[in-house]
Scaffold this motif. Sequence first.
Motif, PDB file in Angstrom:
ATOM      1  N   GLY A 169       4.625  -6.550  11.473  1.00  0.00           N
ATOM      2  CA  GLY A 169       3.067  -5.861  11.054  1.00  0.00           C
ATOM      3  C   GLY A 169       3.442  -4.412  10.232  1.00  0.00           C
ATOM      4  N   CYS A 170       4.344  -4.495   9.414  1.00  0.00           N
ATOM      5  CA  CYS A 170       4.685  -3.235   8.501  1.00  0.00           C
ATOM      6  C   CYS A 170       2.732  -3.724   7.136  1.00  0.00           C
ATOM      7  N   GLY A 171       3.458  -3.046   6.206  1.00  0.00           N
ATOM      8  CA  GLY A 171       2.646  -3.213   5.205  1.00  0.00           C
ATOM      9  C   GLY A 171       2.993  -3.609   3.406  1.00  0.00           C
ATOM     10  N   ILE A 172       4.697  -4.509   3.938  1.00  0.00           N
ATOM     11  CA  ILE A 172       5.158  -5.123   1.971  1.00  0.00           C
ATOM     12  C   ILE A 172       4.421  -6.065   1.799  1.00  0.00           C
TER      13      ILE A 172
ATOM     14  N   SER B 269      -1.700   4.325  -4.935  1.00  0.00           N
ATOM     15  CA  SER B 269      -1.491   4.491  -3.526  1.00  0.00           C
ATOM     16  C   SER B 269      -2.204   5.750  -2.574  1.00  0.00           C
ATOM     17  N   THR B 270      -2.512   6.989  -4.217  1.00  0.00           N
ATOM     18  CA  THR B 270      -3.069   8.000  -3.013  1.00  0.00           C
ATOM     19  C   THR B 270      -3.846   8.665  -4.823  1.00  0.00           C
TER      20      THR B 270
ATOM     21  N   LEU C 123       6.582  -4.146  -7.959  1.00  0.00           N
ATOM     22  CA  LEU C 123       5.336  -4.197  -8.030  1.00  0.00           C
ATOM     23  C   LEU C 123       4.613  -4.245  -9.165  1.00  0.00           C
TER      24      LEU C 123
ATOM     25  N   CYS D 206      -6.240   6.091   0.123  1.00  0.00           N
ATOM     26  CA  CYS D 206      -5.176   5.713   0.212  1.00  0.00           C
ATOM     27  C   CYS D 206      -4.734   4.705   0.557  1.00  0.00           C
ATOM     28  N   TRP D 207      -3.652   3.438  -0.152  1.00  0.00           N
ATOM     29  CA  TRP D 207      -3.200   2.438   0.607  1.00  0.00           C
ATOM     30  C   TRP D 207      -3.628   1.808   2.024  1.00  0.00           C
ATOM     31  N   ASP D 208      -4.484   1.176   2.256  1.00  0.00           N
ATOM     32  CA  ASP D 208      -3.502   0.795   4.140  1.00  0.00           C
ATOM     33  C   ASP D 208      -4.095  -0.744   3.728  1.00  0.00           C
TER      34      ASP D 208
ATOM     35  N   ASP E 203      -7.887   3.454   2.526  1.00  0.00           N
ATOM     36  CA  ASP E 203      -8.816   4.133   3.810  1.00  0.00           C
ATOM     37  C   ASP E 203      -8.992   5.776   3.127  1.00  0.00           C
TER      38      ASP E 203
ATOM     39  N   PHE F  62      -1.144  -3.404  10.213  1.00  0.00           N
ATOM     40  CA  PHE F  62      -1.259  -2.558  10.138  1.00  0.00           C
ATOM     41  C   PHE F  62      -1.612  -2.352  11.995  1.00  0.00           C
TER      42      PHE F  62
ATOM     43  N   GLN G 105      -3.624   0.219  13.906  1.00  0.00           N
ATOM     44  CA  GLN G 105      -4.217   0.829  13.711  1.00  0.00           C
ATOM     45  C   GLN G 105      -5.251   0.970  12.851  1.00  0.00           C
TER      46      GLN G 105
ATOM     47  N   PHE H 299      -9.871   9.438   3.276  1.00  0.00           N
ATOM     48  CA  PHE H 299      -9.453  10.929   4.682  1.00  0.00           C
ATOM     49  C   PHE H 299      -9.496  12.527   3.305  1.00  0.00           C
TER      50      PHE H 299
ATOM     51  N   TYR I  66       0.681  -4.085   0.297  1.00  0.00           N
ATOM     52  CA  TYR I  66       1.175  -3.151  -0.632  1.00  0.00           C
ATOM     53  C   TYR I  66       2.010  -4.172  -1.800  1.00  0.00           C
TER      54      TYR I  66
END
Lengths: 313, 348
Positions: free
Chosen positions: B241-244, B66-67, B57, B272-274, B256, B278, B280, B258, B247
Amino acid sequence: MRETARQLLREREVGLVIGYAAGSEAYWVTPAFIKEEAQADRLVWNPFCVNSLAKYLINYHHEPYKVAVVVKGCDSRALVRLLQDNQVQREKVVVIGIPCLGVVDAKAAALKIAPGTRILGASVTDGEFLLQTESGTLSLPRGEALCAKCRYCENPTPVLADTLLAEEVAAEPAANIYAEVREVESWPREKRSAFWDGHFQRCLRCYACRNICPACTCRECVFDQTDPCWVAKAHNLSENTAFHLIRAMHVAGRCVDCGECERACPVNIPLRLLNQKVIKDIKELFGVSTPGSRLDEMPALGMFATEDPDEFN
Amino acid sequence: MSVRDFLLTREGLHSWLSRLARDYPLIAPVEEEKGVITFKQVGGPQEIVFDCAPSTLPPKEWFLPSTEELFAFSTAGGGITLQEPPGPKERVLFGLHPCDVRALLALDPVFGGTYPDPYYLGRRKATIIVALSCTKPGPYCFCPAVGGDPVVAAGADLLLTESGSSFAVKAMTSRGEEIIQRYPGHFAPDEEGRGERARQELAGQLAGMFAFLPDLRGVKEFLDGHFELPYWEEVASRCLGCGICTYTCPTCHCFDIFDQSWDGARGLRARCWDSCMFSQFTRMAGGHNPRPTQKERVRNRFLHKLKYHQDRYGLGGCVGCGRCVAKCPVNIDIRRIIGDLKELASHG
Ligand code: SF4
Ligand code: SF4
Ligand code: SF4
Ligand code: SF4
Ligand code: SF4
């Protein structure tokens, strides 16, 4: 395989063949979507064909044509899963089955080959995995090279196929299939808890494990809902744990032990171990076989029997 | 030679790192799990993995967590009170490869532009960067193809280059010089230009060691004129459609925002990472999604890497670290994508 694909496309029996094509490295393959006869030469079959292709079928659910898909033994369980869940219609699929001697996940097997080395060929025999490179042939014991799932494969021959491309392969007695699960079960609670916490805190929540999973086909997944919000977007041990436990329970009884979740995970979380624990428990509780191995056996938690001795209370 | 060049023995490096770990939070690559190398705070040099090219990573977590809590809110006592978390302490980030430093330079204008982002910029300012020249590229590295340099990490405060049994150290900024002055006795001035020679020699050795260098020439120009390409459908049909890929990418930076509250009266706002991969990601309130299928999403990711970032900031959006290549479960390989686009371009 190429000939089968060519024939299916030529006779317009199918509009698409999903198989494997050569990847960007000799030890990788990539899914291939073949629509024209002339393209069929792109198809390959070799011991690096780890991906399960069955789930791609749901993307073609609404197409007017039939789709042919290449499946190994374990992938056929995924296909059964999709059929039983009505995600795929049997009459719209042509199943090209490959009796399988095991596959090699080059990422996990840590093959000791220098980057850039050209691989000329690879094969799996009864006892060995052989890799021919420019600088000679490398031989590894089968048990070391193959994916963990292949070492105790219950269905090397697809349980469902319209055509089989090789002689059937007999399953080996799988006495040790849950050895790792038993090992973890034997640990004291604190050790188990620390083990899973250590893994879950690392989760990136990239959802590759979910997206690749043939049992995860919900159109709107609980983890994507914001209202109600079952699991917060925040990445921390508590939310990550909630994500993993909810997912394990959602696929309970339907997980076909294909190991794709674990293979996809970029940070090596032992997801198959988690899901195998659930499979093992369900087998012991309900006397069922590994999900997906029998088309006539519905998922243990997805059916009811009037003779069920337990009351709902 | 310049006083900005120093030499450090291997033992000297270890004792310096031990001192650093005592004086600052020291963050460096560690093997968190078998085969998973991440940047974590360390207690000393014994925990550090020196020869990872590159880490599993990227270090971006330390700049764009990431958050990340933005503030806490509370309605206790009527009205609303907001409380911001304390800013980051000064810290040392050790062992970044040149591509990772370059990725930070690519992120800087995103967060430092018209609307300066105090969170990212605060972390950036609080961080002293000690980079390490690569001595061997990883199997999927292709930094030279995207204009990178595996030896010299422009943008770092200090650059270390392994040379025989010692390390050549170059102070790249005044902050780097200060750090060296703070630890006298560890660094010997490099009066004979050994560092420069070591770097040049290494650059020569590395040049032939990259397994696959895609040719980027003309690709951006082609993309400028071709937004719609059937090619993206082919790529998208494989993509999960994953986040690999986003990320693990050192330059991807979508997030994003929230709110989280258990009782409505107290809570926090976080980001938070988006991921643009994805489904959505671009879904708006009301349900409309301007990127309805994976085709648009895949196209967006590669256009961002190969075109948009260049258009907006004059910088490449991909630094060639190969992390997405190493980890994509279906072998969608940006090196190949570049090659395919090049091929499409040449066929008109
Ligand atoms: S949970 Fe994992 S092992 Fe089980 S079916 Fe899904 S991807 Fe396969
Ligand atoms: S693939 Fe791994 S990192 Fe990604 S969400 Fe699943 S467990 Fe987490
Ligand atoms: S890692 Fe691969 S499969 Fe996942 S979103 Fe990226 S390109 Fe698609
Ligand atoms: S796109 Fe891939 S190779 Fe390029 S910087 Fe991101 S992770 Fe690295
Ligand atoms: S991409 Fe270049 S700079 Fe990054 S680790 Fe590989 S060789 Fe080093």
